[in-house]
Design a protein around this motif. Sequence first.
Motif, mmCIF file in Angstrom:
data_model
loop_
_atom_site.group_PDB
_atom_site.id
_atom_site.type_symbol
_atom_site.label_atom_id
_atom_site.label_comp_id
_atom_site.label_asym_id
_atom_site.label_seq_id
_atom_site.Cartn_x
_atom_site.Cartn_y
_atom_site.Cartn_z
ATOM 1 N N GLY A 285 0.980 -1.162 -0.081
ATOM 2 C CA GLY A 285 0.318 0.130 -0.059
ATOM 3 C C GLY A 285 1.068 1.429 -0.484
ATOM 4 N N GLY A 286 0.332 2.172 0.305
ATOM 5 C CA GLY A 286 0.755 4.019 -0.129
ATOM 6 C C GLY A 286 1.782 3.978 -1.256
ATOM 7 N N CYS A 287 3.383 3.493 -0.848
ATOM 8 C CA CYS A 287 4.369 4.232 -1.870
ATOM 9 C C CYS A 287 5.098 2.396 -2.300
ATOM 10 N N ALA A 288 4.411 1.618 -2.079
ATOM 11 C CA ALA A 288 4.774 0.181 -1.902
ATOM 12 C C ALA A 288 2.964 -0.422 -2.225
ATOM 13 N N LEU A 310 -0.135 5.667 16.749
ATOM 14 C CA LEU A 310 0.282 7.424 17.791
ATOM 15 C C LEU A 310 -0.669 8.328 17.129
ATOM 16 N N HIS A 311 -0.618 9.112 17.047
ATOM 17 C CA HIS A 311 -1.121 10.499 16.391
ATOM 18 C C HIS A 311 -0.199 11.505 16.523
ATOM 19 N N THR A 312 0.892 11.326 16.589
ATOM 20 C CA THR A 312 1.699 12.647 16.934
ATOM 21 C C THR A 312 2.597 12.233 15.612
ATOM 22 N N LEU A 313 3.438 11.124 15.897
ATOM 23 C CA LEU A 313 3.953 10.362 14.383
ATOM 24 C C LEU A 313 4.110 9.559 13.612
ATOM 25 N N ASN A 314 4.122 9.225 13.106
ATOM 26 C CA ASN A 314 3.541 7.813 11.602
ATOM 27 C C ASN A 314 4.832 7.334 11.471
ATOM 28 N N ALA A 315 5.005 6.338 11.268
ATOM 29 C CA ALA A 315 6.394 5.514 10.288
ATOM 30 C C ALA A 315 6.474 3.934 10.262
ATOM 31 N N HIS A 316 7.018 3.990 8.069
ATOM 32 C CA HIS A 316 6.953 2.880 8.087
ATOM 33 C C HIS A 316 7.930 2.225 6.793
ATOM 34 N N ARG A 317 8.426 1.174 7.702
ATOM 35 C CA ARG A 317 9.755 1.183 6.485
ATOM 36 C C ARG A 317 9.562 0.602 5.434
ATOM 37 N N VAL A 318 9.931 0.960 4.493
ATOM 38 C CA VAL A 318 9.562 0.089 2.974
ATOM 39 C C VAL A 318 10.639 0.975 2.419
ATOM 40 N N ARG A 319 10.197 -0.261 1.054
ATOM 41 C CA ARG A 319 11.441 -0.570 -0.112
ATOM 42 C C ARG A 319 10.591 0.067 -1.239
ATOM 43 N N ARG A 321 10.313 0.846 -4.684
ATOM 44 C CA ARG A 321 10.722 0.935 -5.994
ATOM 45 C C ARG A 321 10.066 1.634 -7.317
ATOM 46 N N ASP A 322 8.615 2.299 -7.409
ATOM 47 C CA ASP A 322 8.440 2.898 -7.637
ATOM 48 C C ASP A 322 6.883 3.837 -7.466
ATOM 49 N N SER A 323 6.626 4.606 -6.856
ATOM 50 C CA SER A 323 5.637 4.989 -5.670
ATOM 51 C C SER A 323 5.122 5.660 -7.347
ATOM 52 N N GLN A 437 3.762 7.522 -13.364
ATOM 53 C CA GLN A 437 3.964 6.495 -13.407
ATOM 54 C C GLN A 437 2.097 5.706 -13.747
ATOM 55 N N LEU A 438 2.421 5.250 -15.349
ATOM 56 C CA LEU A 438 1.720 4.844 -15.791
ATOM 57 C C LEU A 438 0.667 3.924 -15.748
ATOM 58 N N VAL A 439 0.687 2.726 -14.699
ATOM 59 C CA VAL A 439 -0.679 2.666 -14.043
ATOM 60 C C VAL A 439 -1.470 3.807 -13.130
ATOM 61 N N ALA A 440 -1.182 4.726 -12.313
ATOM 62 C CA ALA A 440 -1.884 5.240 -11.564
ATOM 63 C C ALA A 440 -2.029 6.043 -12.672
ATOM 64 N N ALA A 441 -1.578 6.968 -13.128
ATOM 65 C CA ALA A 441 -2.580 8.231 -14.297
ATOM 66 C C ALA A 441 -3.510 7.733 -14.597
ATOM 67 N N ARG A 442 -4.374 6.275 -14.402
ATOM 68 C CA ARG A 442 -5.725 5.812 -14.883
ATOM 69 C C ARG A 442 -6.552 6.564 -14.196
ATOM 70 N N THR A 443 -6.141 7.254 -12.986
ATOM 71 C CA THR A 443 -7.559 7.727 -12.573
ATOM 72 C C THR A 443 -7.367 8.763 -11.625
ATOM 73 N N ALA A 444 -7.306 9.311 -11.000
ATOM 74 C CA ALA A 444 -7.259 9.770 -9.826
ATOM 75 C C ALA A 444 -7.261 9.540 -8.206
ATOM 76 N N ILE A 445 -6.010 9.577 -7.684
ATOM 77 C CA ILE A 445 -6.268 8.384 -6.821
ATOM 78 C C ILE A 445 -5.721 9.411 -5.358
ATOM 79 N N VAL A 446 -6.829 9.644 -4.643
ATOM 80 C CA VAL A 446 -6.771 9.928 -3.524
ATOM 81 C C VAL A 446 -6.474 8.420 -2.460
ATOM 82 N N LYS A 447 -5.720 8.381 -1.228
ATOM 83 C CA LYS A 447 -5.328 7.524 -0.197
ATOM 84 C C LYS A 447 -5.225 8.039 1.656
#
Length: 447
Positions: A285-288, A310-319, A321-323, A437-447
């Motif tokens: 999800g997100g950028c991966a 937590l509602h003051t800082l979030n984090a995820h560790r992610v690889r 490749r092409d967000s 990004q070709l896949v994301a360009a097919r529609t408006a995205i809001v996450k």
Amino acid sequence: MFSPNGKLLVVGNRNDVTHVFDVASGDVVYVFDRPMTQQAVFSPDGTKLAIGYVDGKIGIWNMSTGELEKLLDSEAKEVFTLAWSSDGRFVASGGLAGPIVIWSGPHLTKLRALAKCEHQVRSSRSRRACGGGRLTVGRRAWPISAMLVRRVLLSLVSCALAACAASPPRSERIHTASLAAADGRFVSLREAFAAANPGYDLAWHAGCCALPAATADRVLFVQGPAGRGEAPTVGDVLLLRAGETWQVTSGAVDLLAFTLPVPLPADLPAVIRPDQDPRITDKPGGCADEDDAYRRIVLTWRPEVGPYVLHTLNAHRVRIRDSFTHYHPREGGFDEFYLVQQAPPGARLLTSTKVPAIEAHTVTREQVQDLVQSQPLQVGDLVYMPRGTMHRGLGGAVVQVISVPGFVPNTEIGLDHHLWAINKQLGLEGGAALPFQLVAARTAIVK
């Protein structure tokens, strides 16, 4: 007063405690035992409830725990009206014989009290049962009803919030610092972040064996050394509460420390190890969003996404490749950091500060060349992307993606369909075209 999602109902009055009901079941969720409720209003995300009291105090209640987080002094004899700004960054109050007071930031530190010569409002009540009084604005006074006093105060509070939200403007400059370089770029990055986020701070501790106690809670990201086999290792996150010291058992580690404006929830552990914790698994999800994505949710906004909320800082560790190409809006969005922990050759970040022009499709051929910047990513880079700036990661870097105050839902706004449309509008092809990004360009995205 209903919560923003309509699931909770708050009921209180001047003579009793405040009850919070579950609308669907009718059950009592919380009983806030401080009496003399005069006004109640939820924060826009529904995580906090501000209650104004007859004695002029304002209670800020945590809707996840039911605990009183803070008791504010409105400087009025009695609170008549309360309001949150639409992005949740400001709270304002008005009341009997007091100024309009505005509090700012997650810690709700007092920002200003409007001077009496500007918008001071007073009400002197009649002893009659019907109520009454005199409204004083500046040096003029009129006999009016108590209800009208409340309406005027609400209007002034709304205007004051709008003025605060509009100024000062947030910087949209993207800052990059090499943590190993120990130069002025980190200082500039830190200053920009702290100025935009009152109550927060940032520090870099290289070769650290121990940390003394501090007056505020901290979140520490382990950044080095690479190859360290004994815990804590690169990717781990340490949570250090006010008054606590920290010491590593052997060797030394490199730490990026975020100071928080409010205490950490009591149920969070002292150490989070995303690669060893069985409660943390890969969640595309997100950028991966690839099926085989490496994406470990360390600290999350929503409990259905991960175990540590937590509602003051979030984090995820992610690889990454092409967000997809996206930004977070200035109002209601969040600031984001990339802390680069692995970087294969070709890893890079695309950014732009020209989001309004991209969304409006007002980009000219002459502006295309400078519209999007590309920078290589290297281990130890810290990139600060304020609200309103575009970004897209490429090339497989492993990054701690850190957000302040967190990954607020529905505030990741895609831009690939706009970039594609600009290419078509200007006839841009091949190397001259704007990257998307070709896949994301097919529609408006809001996450």
